[in-house]
Scaffold this motif. Sequence first.
Motif, mmCIF file in Angstrom:
data_model
loop_
_atom_site.group_PDB
_atom_site.id
_atom_site.type_symbol
_atom_site.label_atom_id
_atom_site.label_comp_id
_atom_site.label_asym_id
_atom_site.label_seq_id
_atom_site.Cartn_x
_atom_site.Cartn_y
_atom_site.Cartn_z
ATOM 1 N N MET A 150 6.157 -2.123 6.271
ATOM 2 C CA MET A 150 5.496 -1.236 5.308
ATOM 3 C C MET A 150 4.282 -0.571 5.955
ATOM 4 O O MET A 150 3.856 0.491 5.544
ATOM 5 N N GLN A 151 3.694 -1.246 6.936
ATOM 6 C CA GLN A 151 2.501 -0.707 7.584
ATOM 7 C C GLN A 151 2.738 -0.663 9.088
ATOM 8 O O GLN A 151 2.723 -1.685 9.751
ATOM 9 N N ASP A 152 2.999 0.526 9.617
ATOM 10 C CA ASP A 152 3.248 0.662 11.059
ATOM 11 C C ASP A 152 1.994 0.316 11.837
ATOM 12 O O ASP A 152 0.943 0.898 11.607
ATOM 13 N N VAL A 208 -11.109 0.545 0.356
ATOM 14 C CA VAL A 208 -11.932 -0.495 -0.257
ATOM 15 C C VAL A 208 -10.952 -1.445 -0.926
ATOM 16 O O VAL A 208 -10.131 -1.016 -1.750
ATOM 17 N N GLU A 209 -11.000 -2.704 -0.540
ATOM 18 C CA GLU A 209 -10.167 -3.691 -1.217
ATOM 19 C C GLU A 209 -11.080 -4.655 -1.960
ATOM 20 O O GLU A 209 -12.195 -4.934 -1.520
ATOM 21 N N GLY A 210 -10.608 -5.156 -3.100
ATOM 22 C CA GLY A 210 -11.420 -6.066 -3.906
ATOM 23 C C GLY A 210 -10.707 -7.389 -4.118
ATOM 24 O O GLY A 210 -9.467 -7.444 -4.113
ATOM 25 N N PHE A 245 5.515 -3.891 -5.362
ATOM 26 C CA PHE A 245 5.625 -5.086 -4.519
ATOM 27 C C PHE A 245 4.606 -5.064 -3.386
ATOM 28 O O PHE A 245 4.478 -4.067 -2.675
ATOM 29 N N PHE A 246 3.853 -6.151 -3.268
ATOM 30 C CA PHE A 246 3.060 -6.431 -2.070
ATOM 31 C C PHE A 246 3.297 -7.894 -1.733
ATOM 32 O O PHE A 246 3.373 -8.720 -2.655
ATOM 33 N N PRO A 247 3.415 -8.222 -0.467
ATOM 34 C CA PRO A 247 3.734 -9.616 -0.111
ATOM 35 C C PRO A 247 2.640 -10.590 -0.537
ATOM 36 O O PRO A 247 2.911 -11.758 -0.764
ATOM 37 N N PHE A 248 1.395 -10.082 -0.646
ATOM 38 C CA PHE A 248 0.265 -10.992 -0.894
ATOM 39 C C PHE A 248 -0.117 -11.100 -2.359
ATOM 40 O O PHE A 248 -1.037 -11.812 -2.721
ATOM 41 N N THR A 249 0.560 -10.356 -3.245
ATOM 42 C CA THR A 249 0.265 -10.472 -4.678
ATOM 43 C C THR A 249 1.563 -10.649 -5.465
ATOM 44 O O THR A 249 2.612 -10.131 -5.091
ATOM 45 N N GLU A 250 1.446 -11.398 -6.557
ATOM 46 C CA GLU A 250 2.600 -11.592 -7.426
ATOM 47 C C GLU A 250 2.133 -11.945 -8.829
ATOM 48 O O GLU A 250 1.483 -12.976 -8.982
ATOM 49 N N MET A 279 -4.391 3.255 -6.811
ATOM 50 C CA MET A 279 -4.492 2.038 -5.995
ATOM 51 C C MET A 279 -3.344 1.069 -6.246
ATOM 52 O O MET A 279 -2.538 1.247 -7.154
ATOM 53 N N GLY A 280 -3.284 0.039 -5.386
ATOM 54 C CA GLY A 280 -2.350 -1.060 -5.575
ATOM 55 C C GLY A 280 -3.137 -2.297 -5.981
ATOM 56 O O GLY A 280 -4.308 -2.423 -5.663
ATOM 57 N N CYS A 281 -2.469 -3.198 -6.705
ATOM 58 C CA CYS A 281 -3.193 -4.386 -7.150
ATOM 59 C C CYS A 281 -2.211 -5.502 -7.503
ATOM 60 O O CYS A 281 -0.992 -5.310 -7.465
ATOM 61 N N PHE A 304 -7.143 -5.928 -5.324
ATOM 62 C CA PHE A 304 -6.739 -4.520 -5.427
ATOM 63 C C PHE A 304 -7.182 -3.804 -4.160
ATOM 64 O O PHE A 304 -8.050 -4.297 -3.426
ATOM 65 N N GLY A 305 -6.541 -2.675 -3.898
ATOM 66 C CA GLY A 305 -6.919 -1.924 -2.706
ATOM 67 C C GLY A 305 -6.685 -0.442 -2.920
ATOM 68 O O GLY A 305 -5.687 -0.038 -3.519
ATOM 69 N N MET A 306 -7.656 0.361 -2.454
ATOM 70 C CA MET A 306 -7.489 1.819 -2.628
ATOM 71 C C MET A 306 -7.931 2.559 -1.372
ATOM 72 O O MET A 306 -8.720 2.042 -0.575
HETATM 73 N N1 PHE Z 1 -3.451 -4.061 1.211
HETATM 74 C C1 PHE Z 1 -2.702 -3.099 0.460
HETATM 75 C C2 PHE Z 1 -2.490 -1.857 1.310
HETATM 76 O O1 PHE Z 1 -3.177 -1.658 2.256
HETATM 77 C C3 PHE Z 1 -3.393 -2.702 -0.826
HETATM 78 C C4 PHE Z 1 -3.465 -3.833 -1.795
HETATM 79 C C5 PHE Z 1 -4.558 -4.658 -1.798
HETATM 80 C C6 PHE Z 1 -2.464 -4.044 -2.701
HETATM 81 C C7 PHE Z 1 -4.632 -5.698 -2.701
HETATM 82 C C8 PHE Z 1 -2.543 -5.070 -3.610
HETATM 83 C C9 PHE Z 1 -3.619 -5.884 -3.600
HETATM 84 O O2 PHE Z 1 -1.611 -1.081 1.057
#
Ligand code: PHE
Length: 339
Positions: A150-152, A208-210, A245-250, A279-281, A304-306
């Motif tokens: 997902m992230q090159d 900025v991620e929280g 979907f993010f691997p680190f959140t559910e 953003m994603g969260c 969350f991250g934006m």
């Molecule tokens: N780390 C994710 C990204 O860079 C953003 C994200 C952060 C999503 C925290 C969910 C929770 O795309």
Amino acid sequence: MIDKIKTLISEAEAFHTTSQQDLEAFRIRFLGKKGLLNGLFAEFKSVPNEEKKAYGQAINQLKTTAQDKVNSIKLELDKKSDDQGVFGDLTRPGEPMAIGSRHPISIVKNRIIDIFSRIGFNVSEGPEIEDDWHNFTALNLPEYHPARDMQDTFFLKSDSEMLLRTHTSSVQVRYMEQHKPPIRTISPGRVYRNEAISARSHCFFHQVEGLYIDKDVSFADLKQTLEYFTTEMFGKSKIRLRPSFFPFTEPSAEVDVYWGLETETDYRMTKGTGWLEIMGCGMVDPNVLDNCGIDSKVYSGFAFGMGIDRIALLLHQIGDIRLLSENDVRFLKQFQSAF
Ligand code: PHE
């Protein structure tokens, strides 16, 4: 002869003027090409030998006296004209002083920090060169996990563990390893992804991620925090969460804010839908908490991250992300802000 020179010396010593022209006339008369001194030097040949010494000394004295006089009066006059330039007219408008402006990315970043600091979040930072553990593995992305694509990623060497961080979630891992809950922190910073540079994407950008971790943190807390943020940041409180979907959140979600469709710009910004993805969260995956030494049976949290660049482009209607890193002063000058 000598007496004539002595008279000239006293004349030169006594000379004074406040006018440039008089000074110039004095200089020409004594030191000019056809001036008195050159005349006297010319006569030197015909002076009898026994008088030569005294005569020579007298002319040299006249020469230094005249030269010193010219120099000292010139200095005085120059100083006077400088004084007049600076202090002469106190009612003159002041020289404008160029003040700089903050970079649009800093403006947006500082606003986001300000908004979250009001509800108790601190700011945490970490390295841009990261290891595999903090950028991926601890975040529930083990080696060979397909979601790594997902992230090159820029790896420092093809066989190396070290890389340029692809998100600032790596800072949150570091923070969790070092702090006990309750945790409320936001992590702003530059991130890197191996993407072709175009008007819409760049190989580096800013996030900025929280992260919020405590006992009994629920999805409702996340939603409330997001609503607070969008209200403060954009003056819009209506949001919607789309499953993602993010691997680190559910569970995970994408956050859209309702921008409205009142102006033509609104149409353009939201592609005619009225909604803007910002953003994603999600709720932090228990595996991530355990990886970082936090007991997932006791604690829960949200993250969350934006993208700061994206928000800056949207808010200022900037059409090309490359402008943000070109350092063109004509572009940067347009952003004046208190932040
Ligand atoms: N780390 C994710 C990204 O860079 C953003 C994200 C952060 C999503 C925290 C969910 C929770 O795309």
